[in-house]
Scaffold this active site. Sequence first.
Site, PDB file in Angstrom:
ATOM      1  N   ARG A  86       0.827  -1.211   0.000  1.00 29.46           N
ATOM      2  CA  ARG A  86       0.000   0.000   0.000  1.00 29.46           C
ATOM      3  C   ARG A  86       0.864   1.266   0.000  1.00 29.46           C
ATOM      4  NH1 ARG A  86      -3.542  -1.486   3.669  1.00 29.46           N
ATOM      5  NH2 ARG A  86      -5.060  -2.229   2.169  1.00 29.46           N
ATOM      6  N   GLY A  87       2.008   1.228   0.666  1.00 32.40           N
ATOM      7  CA  GLY A  87       2.908   2.383   0.681  1.00 32.40           C
ATOM      8  C   GLY A  87       3.424   2.727  -0.704  1.00 32.40           C
TER       9      GLY A  87
END
Length: 426
Positions: free
Chosen positions: A365-366
Amino acid sequence: MAGLLGTSSTAAIMASKLLSSHSSKSSSSFLPSPPGMSSGRKFYGGIGVPLKKERSQFHVSITNVATEINPAQEQVQKLAASKESQRPVYPFAAIVGQDEMKLCLLLNVIDPKIGGVMIMGDRGTGKSTTVRSLTDLLPEIRVVSGDAFNSDPEDAEVQGPEVREKIMKGEELPVVYTKINMVDLPLGATEDRVCGTIDIEKALTEGVKAFEPGLLAKANRGILYVDEVNLLDDHLVDVLLDSAASGWNTVEREGISISHPARFILIGSGNPEEGELRPQLLDRFGMHAQVGTVRDAELRVKIVEERARFDRNPKEFRESYKAEQEKLQEQIGAARSFLSSVTLDHDLRVKISKVCAELNVDGLRGDIVTNRAARALAALKGREKVTAEDIATVIPNCLRHRLRKDPLESIDSGVLVIEKFYEVFS
């Protein structure tokens, strides 16, 4: 009694004579006036108000006139009337300082897929004021008129069950343009109010089981704002986690099973002294902004003076920032339309992922959020290609809240992310 009757009958005769003598004038006064000409009445929130006081005593109202009102026009009129009755909002352009918080909010408006922003900072630093001031800048979207889920007439992924049924039957959908909605989630809200529940009124009057949408339905394709999110009850946190993960809200109540889209930008604010968020919920926020108290004396005085001006005369204060607000709104609209043409080179993508890997960030997700935020920033600046400078601006906000492994640890200020960025990008 006879005197009163005589007086009233005499007044009635005089009134009838006056009305008959002015019949030609009064009949023409009720005809719609051509464009550019005044009809002698102003309309405030749908209520007709006579322009001249002396003419109001012989005003005749005509009722039971059959008129056709388009549902789309009716909704637009209701939105305009509700906008006039709302309490004045502090202008976004008038917020002094807090550039990091403002940038994160603007990037999420440009690209809602970034996934929201978590704002943590001291008390009285304007967190809630800034978030709520964002409502004036939100762009318009196409929605199906009268739909409780703000359904998109073209995208099936964000359509409510009723709209999908109408499309399958081949019915024509009335479409209106409305601003992106911002929904406040109060800390004391019940799970039924958030998720939705049975419509008791229909159950009692019609004897049918019907679903009454909750706040998640209202926030679909909009913004869900939770003030003091770190104090939110665990059962509501679980509901938010489930909806944020899937983009859908499923309700099982009293024999009714219904699923509806619940895709929203999640914005939360809070004070770290009152407790930290669970790591699972913290990871659902695309970006993280830290807000500190302004230390510069001149800036503090300016903030106090501006707030005093707003409290004294909100309408005049908002008018003074109208040009800046409109300019910012145009800039956001241009960035949203320009976003799809912004490119990010492959070598920069590789370096972003390398930073995430060396910082031991869980999941991907980062990486995804950093890519999207960098493209949104380039679109805001009006550029077609993302630069390393864009990535350096947004990567601390995208990664620092994902570095915490122990729930008892505090969130990094971004120094570790910046150090690793310059190490990789050099």
